[in-house]
Scaffold this active site. Structure first.
Site, PDB file in Angstrom:
ATOM      1  N   ASN A  78       1.005  -1.148  -0.041  1.00 11.77           N
ATOM      2  CA  ASN A  78       0.159   0.076   0.145  1.00 11.77           C
ATOM      3  C   ASN A  78       1.026   1.314   0.032  1.00 11.77           C
ATOM      4  O   ASN A  78       0.484   2.306  -0.772  1.00 11.77           O
ATOM      5  CB  ASN A  78      -0.907   0.094   1.253  1.00 11.77           C
ATOM      6  CG  ASN A  78      -2.085  -0.890   1.054  1.00 11.77           C
ATOM      7  OD1 ASN A  78      -2.401  -1.520  -0.052  1.00 11.77           O
ATOM      8  ND2 ASN A  78      -2.774  -1.273   2.117  1.00 11.77           N
ATOM      9  N   VAL A  79       1.748   1.361   0.782  1.00 14.84           N
ATOM     10  CA  VAL A  79       2.579   2.567   1.077  1.00 14.84           C
ATOM     11  C   VAL A  79       3.670   2.521  -0.009  1.00 14.84           C
ATOM     12  O   VAL A  79       3.832   3.704  -0.661  1.00 14.84           O
ATOM     13  CB  VAL A  79       3.449   2.564   2.275  1.00 14.84           C
ATOM     14  CG1 VAL A  79       4.449   3.875   2.566  1.00 14.84           C
ATOM     15  CG2 VAL A  79       2.466   2.536   3.614  1.00 14.84           C
ATOM     16  N   SER A 112       7.340 -11.002  -5.726  1.00 16.63           N
ATOM     17  CA  SER A 112       6.653  -9.893  -6.527  1.00 16.63           C
ATOM     18  C   SER A 112       7.723  -9.614  -7.972  1.00 16.63           C
ATOM     19  O   SER A 112       7.342  -8.774  -8.501  1.00 16.63           O
ATOM     20  CB  SER A 112       6.484  -8.563  -5.958  1.00 16.63           C
ATOM     21  OG  SER A 112       5.795  -8.741  -4.795  1.00 16.63           O
ATOM     22  N   CYS A 158       2.697   7.299  11.468  1.00 19.94           N
ATOM     23  CA  CYS A 158       1.747   8.018  10.979  1.00 19.94           C
ATOM     24  C   CYS A 158       0.909   8.995  11.765  1.00 19.94           C
ATOM     25  O   CYS A 158       0.656  10.136  11.217  1.00 19.94           O
ATOM     26  CB  CYS A 158       0.636   7.014  10.097  1.00 19.94           C
ATOM     27  SG  CYS A 158       0.144   5.759  11.171  1.00 19.94           S
ATOM     28  N   GLN A 206      -7.747   5.618  14.520  1.00 21.35           N
ATOM     29  CA  GLN A 206      -6.908   5.329  13.443  1.00 21.35           C
ATOM     30  C   GLN A 206      -7.576   4.237  12.623  1.00 21.35           C
ATOM     31  O   GLN A 206      -8.191   3.261  12.862  1.00 21.35           O
ATOM     32  CB  GLN A 206      -5.557   4.540  13.901  1.00 21.35           C
ATOM     33  CG  GLN A 206      -4.849   5.654  14.708  1.00 21.35           C
ATOM     34  CD  GLN A 206      -3.364   5.205  15.221  1.00 21.35           C
ATOM     35  OE1 GLN A 206      -3.188   5.376  16.526  1.00 21.35           O
ATOM     36  NE2 GLN A 206      -2.611   4.380  14.447  1.00 21.35           N
ATOM     37  N   LYS A 236       5.108   5.074  20.862  1.00 20.20           N
ATOM     38  CA  LYS A 236       5.645   5.504  20.083  1.00 20.20           C
ATOM     39  C   LYS A 236       5.355   7.346  19.801  1.00 20.20           C
ATOM     40  O   LYS A 236       6.140   8.064  19.511  1.00 20.20           O
ATOM     41  CB  LYS A 236       5.164   4.902  18.545  1.00 20.20           C
ATOM     42  CG  LYS A 236       5.972   3.576  18.360  1.00 20.20           C
ATOM     43  CD  LYS A 236       5.221   3.046  17.015  1.00 20.20           C
ATOM     44  CE  LYS A 236       5.689   1.545  16.804  1.00 20.20           C
ATOM     45  NZ  LYS A 236       4.942   0.724  15.779  1.00 20.20           N
ATOM     46  N   HIS A 266      -6.520   8.779   9.469  1.00 20.67           N
ATOM     47  CA  HIS A 266      -6.371   8.798  10.824  1.00 20.67           C
ATOM     48  C   HIS A 266      -6.937  10.512  11.310  1.00 20.67           C
ATOM     49  O   HIS A 266      -6.673  11.324  10.668  1.00 20.67           O
ATOM     50  CB  HIS A 266      -4.816   8.744  11.289  1.00 20.67           C
ATOM     51  CG  HIS A 266      -4.293   7.235  11.120  1.00 20.67           C
ATOM     52  ND1 HIS A 266      -5.198   6.212  10.517  1.00 20.67           N
ATOM     53  CD2 HIS A 266      -3.241   6.809  11.459  1.00 20.67           C
ATOM     54  CE1 HIS A 266      -4.380   5.383  10.601  1.00 20.67           C
ATOM     55  NE2 HIS A 266      -3.341   5.651  10.971  1.00 20.67           N
TER      56      HIS A 266
END
Length: 341
Positions: free
Chosen positions: A13-14, A40, A132, A159, A216, A244
């Site tokens: 995704n990122v 991949s 994030c 989130q 975090k 988020h």
């Protein structure tokens, strides 16, 4: 002459979002490589909406020499193996995992907040991208801290499941369908049902009862913004696919009215203030998806503490919380140090 840049984890995704943002922002590269696991290898990956594709290479035997920088989105375990190899070959690593964030020799960067800290990258040839939730919060806090010096922050997060990757998004989708058709719910990625529910648990529990996600936010905010700021967080997973949200309570040393805070935020880099005291006069997660900005709404004074403010903060976690911030770091690294393009 432009940059030679690598996107590691390009099929996730990122990683895909990084490729899209490199294209959208017209990052000045001459050559781009996409690498991922052997599963991949050979896959054709689109570079945003450009119509161009890049063939994925196997990270296990990738030659890092001659590449200027690499954006990593492959998780801590794989990063621990491959980031030192890239860094040793002279390729500057911009890492999205949590592995290096609290390493004192690795700068933890949000370009709108602490750009000067990037100068320390030469110690390890690695730069860390923050969590994030931390990234969007410090973008909103920085201009207020400069104006009135923040003493304490109490934050509750909401989130989205994309923060848990594709598996999290799939689980929300599947459970929602299962509930509607009356099937038994599959619970695999999260500890409890996520569809039509909220889960006050992200990452592992620590000895003091907090979770690692909450830890975090505390330590990263201190490292990025100011070690003297006291931070306490409650992090909650909600049934939203992307975006988020955070309810942030701030206590400052100096008085700052809601009106002054709105004025400051309206002019702050990376922030879009959308704060109308009327129905719909605020931003929600579905409205921030695909946008680069950190949105701030519901700015108001907190009369229960001296010099207190409340605000609502929303951002696309796949963008500002991960891919966009990494690309902004790459841009900053180029401007200040590598100076190509």
């Amino acid at each position: 002459m432009g940059y030679r840049i690598v996107v590691a984890g390009a099929t996730g995704n990122v990683g895909r979002e990084v490729l899209a943002i490199l294209a959208e922002r017209e990052f000045p590269y001459d050559e781009l490589a996409a690498v991922a696991s052997s599963r991949s290898q050979g896959d054709e990956i689109e570079i945003g909406d450009t119509g161009k594709t890049v063939k994925c290479q196997n990270i296990e035997n990738f030659d890092w020499s001659g590449w200027d920088m690499a954006i990593f989105a492959i998780g801590s375990d794989a990063t621990a193996i491959h980031a030192p190899k890239a860094a040793a070959a002279g390729c500057v690593v911009i890492d999205n995992s949590s592995l290096y964030r609290m390493d004192p020799d690795v700068p933890l960067i949000v370009p709108e907040v602490n750009p000067d800290a990037i100068d320390g990258y030469t110690k390890r040839n690695i730069i860390a991208n923050p969590n994030c939730s931390t990234a969007q919060m410090v973008v909103a806090l920085k201009p207020l801290h400069d104006a009135a010096t923040i003493k304490r922050v109490v934050v509750s997060t909401y989130q989205s499941v994309s923060g848990a990757g594709k598996a999290g998004m799939d689980e929300l989708w599947n459970q929602t369908r299962q509930i509607f058709v009356g099937d038994e719910k599959d619970i695999n990625k999260f500890t409890k049902q996520i569809a039509f529910n909220v889960i006050p648990h992200i990452d592992k529990f620590l000895d003091d009862g907090s979770t690692k996600e909450e830890w975090k936010m505390v330590v990263e905010t201190k490292k990025i913004l100011d070690p003297k700021i006291k931070v306490t967080a409650t992090c909650v997973r909600v049934p939203v696919f992307v975006g988020h949200s955070e309810a942030i309570n701030i206590e400052m040393e100096d008085e700052l009215s809601a009106e002054d805070a709105q004025r400051i935020l309206r002019e702050a880099p990376g922030v879009v203030l959308h704060d109308k005291r009327e129905d719909g006069g605020y931003i929600t997660p579905v409205e921030c998806v695909g946008d680069f900005a950190t949105f701030v709404s519901r700015v108001r004074e907190d009369p229960t503490v001296e010099n207190g403010l409340n605000l609502w903060c929303v951002s696309d976690n796949l963008r500002k919380g991960a891919a966009l911030n990494a690309v902004q770091i790459a841009e900053l690294l180029g401007r200040r140090h590598l100076k190509k393009g």
